[in-house]
Design a protein around this motif. Structure first.
Motif, PDB file in Angstrom:
ATOM      1  N   ASN A  15     -23.555  73.112 -22.642  1.00 47.85           N
ATOM      2  CA  ASN A  15     -22.476  72.387 -23.340  1.00 47.85           C
ATOM      3  C   ASN A  15     -21.474  72.051 -22.215  1.00 47.85           C
ATOM      4  N   LYS A  16     -21.321  73.145 -21.138  1.00 51.04           N
ATOM      5  CA  LYS A  16     -20.211  72.840 -20.095  1.00 51.04           C
ATOM      6  C   LYS A  16     -20.741  71.663 -19.197  1.00 51.04           C
ATOM      7  N   LYS A  17     -22.059  71.577 -19.020  1.00 49.91           N
ATOM      8  CA  LYS A  17     -22.539  70.717 -18.201  1.00 49.91           C
ATOM      9  C   LYS A  17     -22.541  69.319 -18.753  1.00 49.91           C
ATOM     10  N   TRP A  18     -22.606  69.087 -19.781  1.00 49.18           N
ATOM     11  CA  TRP A  18     -22.653  67.761 -20.671  1.00 49.18           C
ATOM     12  C   TRP A  18     -21.269  67.495 -21.456  1.00 49.18           C
ATOM     13  N   GLY A  19     -20.621  68.378 -21.455  1.00 48.00           N
ATOM     14  CA  GLY A  19     -19.308  68.231 -22.541  1.00 48.00           C
ATOM     15  C   GLY A  19     -19.470  68.233 -23.702  1.00 48.00           C
ATOM     16  N   ALA A  20     -20.509  69.033 -24.160  1.00 41.68           N
ATOM     17  CA  ALA A  20     -20.828  69.111 -25.602  1.00 41.68           C
ATOM     18  C   ALA A  20     -19.931  70.144 -26.220  1.00 41.68           C
ATOM     19  N   PRO A  21     -19.538  69.786 -27.542  1.00 42.88           N
ATOM     20  CA  PRO A  21     -19.819  68.553 -28.521  1.00 42.88           C
ATOM     21  C   PRO A  21     -18.835  67.539 -28.402  1.00 42.88           C
ATOM     22  N   TYR A  22     -17.502  68.083 -27.796  1.00 44.39           N
ATOM     23  CA  TYR A  22     -16.477  67.156 -27.988  1.00 44.39           C
ATOM     24  C   TYR A  22     -16.179  66.004 -26.891  1.00 44.39           C
ATOM     25  N   GLY A  23     -16.831  66.201 -25.584  1.00 42.83           N
ATOM     26  CA  GLY A  23     -16.474  65.634 -24.590  1.00 42.83           C
ATOM     27  C   GLY A  23     -15.584  66.452 -23.700  1.00 42.83           C
ATOM     28  N   HIS A  24     -15.680  66.096 -22.372  1.00 41.14           N
ATOM     29  CA  HIS A  24     -14.991  66.939 -21.500  1.00 41.14           C
ATOM     30  C   HIS A  24     -13.678  67.040 -21.448  1.00 41.14           C
ATOM     31  N   ASN A  25     -12.949  68.222 -21.419  1.00 41.25           N
ATOM     32  CA  ASN A  25     -11.459  68.260 -21.224  1.00 41.25           C
ATOM     33  C   ASN A  25     -11.046  67.562 -20.052  1.00 41.25           C
ATOM     34  N   VAL A  26     -10.289  66.537 -20.163  1.00 41.54           N
ATOM     35  CA  VAL A  26      -9.576  65.682 -19.299  1.00 41.54           C
ATOM     36  C   VAL A  26      -8.147  65.599 -19.451  1.00 41.54           C
ATOM     37  N   ASP A  27      -7.348  65.282 -18.271  1.00 40.45           N
ATOM     38  CA  ASP A  27      -5.901  65.081 -18.525  1.00 40.45           C
ATOM     39  C   ASP A  27      -5.584  63.698 -19.010  1.00 40.45           C
ATOM     40  N   PRO A  29      -5.957  62.583 -22.363  1.00 38.74           N
ATOM     41  CA  PRO A  29      -6.905  61.671 -22.916  1.00 38.74           C
ATOM     42  C   PRO A  29      -6.535  60.834 -23.869  1.00 38.74           C
ATOM     43  N   LEU A  30      -7.236  59.584 -23.860  1.00 41.94           N
ATOM     44  CA  LEU A  30      -6.962  58.642 -24.958  1.00 41.94           C
ATOM     45  C   LEU A  30      -7.512  58.979 -26.098  1.00 41.94           C
ATOM     46  N   LEU A  31      -7.080  58.266 -27.182  1.00 38.01           N
ATOM     47  CA  LEU A  31      -7.686  58.426 -28.620  1.00 38.01           C
ATOM     48  C   LEU A  31      -9.181  58.252 -28.575  1.00 38.01           C
ATOM     49  N   ARG A  35     -11.145  54.978 -25.840  1.00 35.65           N
ATOM     50  CA  ARG A  35     -11.673  55.514 -24.680  1.00 35.65           C
ATOM     51  C   ARG A  35     -12.574  54.541 -23.944  1.00 35.65           C
ATOM     52  N   PHE A  36     -13.001  53.475 -24.429  1.00 38.66           N
ATOM     53  CA  PHE A  36     -13.827  52.466 -23.631  1.00 38.66           C
ATOM     54  C   PHE A  36     -12.894  51.725 -22.753  1.00 38.66           C
ATOM     55  N   ILE A  37     -11.512  51.765 -22.995  1.00 35.75           N
ATOM     56  CA  ILE A  37     -10.783  50.890 -22.189  1.00 35.75           C
ATOM     57  C   ILE A  37      -9.692  51.932 -21.034  1.00 35.75           C
ATOM     58  N   ASP A  38     -10.159  53.154 -21.022  1.00 32.35           N
ATOM     59  CA  ASP A  38      -9.668  54.084 -20.259  1.00 32.35           C
ATOM     60  C   ASP A  38     -10.075  53.483 -18.776  1.00 32.35           C
ATOM     61  N   ASP A  39      -9.277  53.881 -17.650  1.00 36.10           N
ATOM     62  CA  ASP A  39      -9.576  53.506 -16.309  1.00 36.10           C
ATOM     63  C   ASP A  39     -10.746  54.239 -15.953  1.00 36.10           C
ATOM     64  N   ASP A  40     -11.270  55.289 -16.541  1.00 34.74           N
ATOM     65  CA  ASP A  40     -12.428  55.974 -16.072  1.00 34.74           C
ATOM     66  C   ASP A  40     -12.946  56.642 -17.254  1.00 34.74           C
ATOM     67  N   PRO A  41     -13.716  55.795 -18.152  1.00 37.26           N
ATOM     68  CA  PRO A  41     -14.335  56.374 -19.519  1.00 37.26           C
ATOM     69  C   PRO A  41     -15.390  57.203 -19.200  1.00 37.26           C
ATOM     70  N   GLU A  42     -16.192  57.184 -17.943  1.00 37.31           N
ATOM     71  CA  GLU A  42     -17.054  58.266 -17.716  1.00 37.31           C
ATOM     72  C   GLU A  42     -16.621  59.659 -17.669  1.00 37.31           C
ATOM     73  N   ARG A  43     -15.337  59.726 -17.513  1.00 40.51           N
ATOM     74  CA  ARG A  43     -14.813  61.117 -17.350  1.00 40.51           C
ATOM     75  C   ARG A  43     -14.840  62.140 -18.654  1.00 40.51           C
ATOM     76  N   TYR A  44     -14.839  61.356 -19.817  1.00 39.74           N
ATOM     77  CA  TYR A  44     -15.019  62.166 -20.970  1.00 39.74           C
ATOM     78  C   TYR A  44     -16.341  62.812 -21.313  1.00 39.74           C
ATOM     79  N   GLY A  45     -17.470  62.016 -20.278  1.00 38.65           N
ATOM     80  CA  GLY A  45     -18.979  62.688 -20.474  1.00 38.65           C
ATOM     81  C   GLY A  45     -19.296  61.746 -21.663  1.00 38.65           C
ATOM     82  N   PRO A  46     -20.639  62.005 -21.949  1.00 36.72           N
ATOM     83  CA  PRO A  46     -21.640  61.350 -23.092  1.00 36.72           C
ATOM     84  C   PRO A  46     -21.226  62.082 -24.444  1.00 36.72           C
TER      85      PRO A  46
END
Length: 269
Positions: A15-27, A29-31, A35-46
């Motif tokens: 879960n830590k590796k993939w950010g499951a189940p809610y996505g990675h904790n990031v500074d 975060p957008l709603l 998140r698709f229009i975040d400057d770096d959407p990949e940071r949330y993880g899949p």
């Protein structure tokens, strides 16, 4: 069997590796819808692009390690929509098919907003491109697809079947049996709602119903290789009073009285 509260360290690492189940904790975060229009959407993880429940913290890693996906396997994720699980499977080198007929406007799973406007397929393509994976999306019910028999090594249906009635769930599991290659696995998680019969007075809630898992299993020619009849609704060994008495052992949803039933069925060689 029912998902237990104390998950394996292996699950926690996954879960830590993939950010499951809610996505990675990031500074900052957008709603979820933006998140698709975040400057770096990949940071949330899949796993950061779809509403989900606490029960997936056990369901996702359990399904992964039970299925043992390997490069070259052809696998199906039923009801995967924008779940990160399909991305993980693709990163393992699997050929992945996501069968999901739901609409992007279905507010139970993904709130449609400015950042996610577009067709079902367009939104899904945008999601998978973030993580550089190739997943085929089929926007039909599983039982309406025209895949060749014996053509999948693994089929996953994670917290999907409880959203349909018993007859449709049986039709879906029977379709899985037909599509699986000999020796293939159907990996299922099915919610058990503690506010519905046989625990409560109602037959269904906003999320679904308690299915007769025994009938689902016995209605196929597959063998249950993971699952405890004492903890699966519908089996003669299942005792709701005993389940309630053992409630502290299980990974009970923190926001709703639900626990996951974990089952794997193998098609005969």
């Amino acid at each position: 069997m029912l998902a237990k509260k104390a998950s394996h360290a292996e699950y926690q690492d996954w879960n830590k590796k993939w950010g499951a189940p809610y996505g990675h904790n990031v500074d900052r975060p957008l709603l979820l819808t933006h998140r698709f229009i975040d400057d770096d959407p990949e940071r949330y993880g899949p796993f950061g692009f779809q509403w989900t429940s606490h029960t997936r913290a056990v369901e996702y890693p359990w399904a992964f390690f039970t299925a043992d996906p390997r490069p070259g396997m052809r696998v199906m994720d039923v009801g995967g929509w924008l779940s990160g699980f399909q991305v993980v499977l693709a990163k393992q080198g699997c050929e992945v098919v996501n069968v999901d007929p739901s609409s992007p406007a279905d507010l139970r799973w993904t709130i449609r907003g400015e950042a996610t406007e577009g067709s079902h397929s367009e939104i899904h393509r945008r999601f998978t491109s973030l993580f550089d994976v190739d997943v085929t999306l089929v926007t039909e019910r599983l039982q309406d697809t025209e895949f060749e028999a014996d053509s999948f090594d693994r089929i996953f249906a994670l917290s999907v079947l409880e959203h349909v009635d018993q007859a449709e769930a049986q039709e879906m599991v029977n379709t899985m049996e037909r599509l699986l290659a000999p020796g293939g696995l159907a990996v299922l998680t099915i919610d058990l709602f503690l506010d519905l019969e046989p625990f409560g007075a109602f037959q269904r809630n906003v999320y679904g119903r308690n299915l007769d898992v025994c009938s689902l299993v016995n209605g196929t020619g597959m063998t249950m290789v993971h699952g405890d009849p004492q903890e699966l609704h519908g089996f003669p060994e299942f005792d709701p009073k005993r389940i309630v008495a053992r409630a502290e052992e299980f990974d009970l949803g923190w926001s709703y009285p639900v626990v996951s039933q974990l089952i794997a069925l193998r098609k005969p060689e």
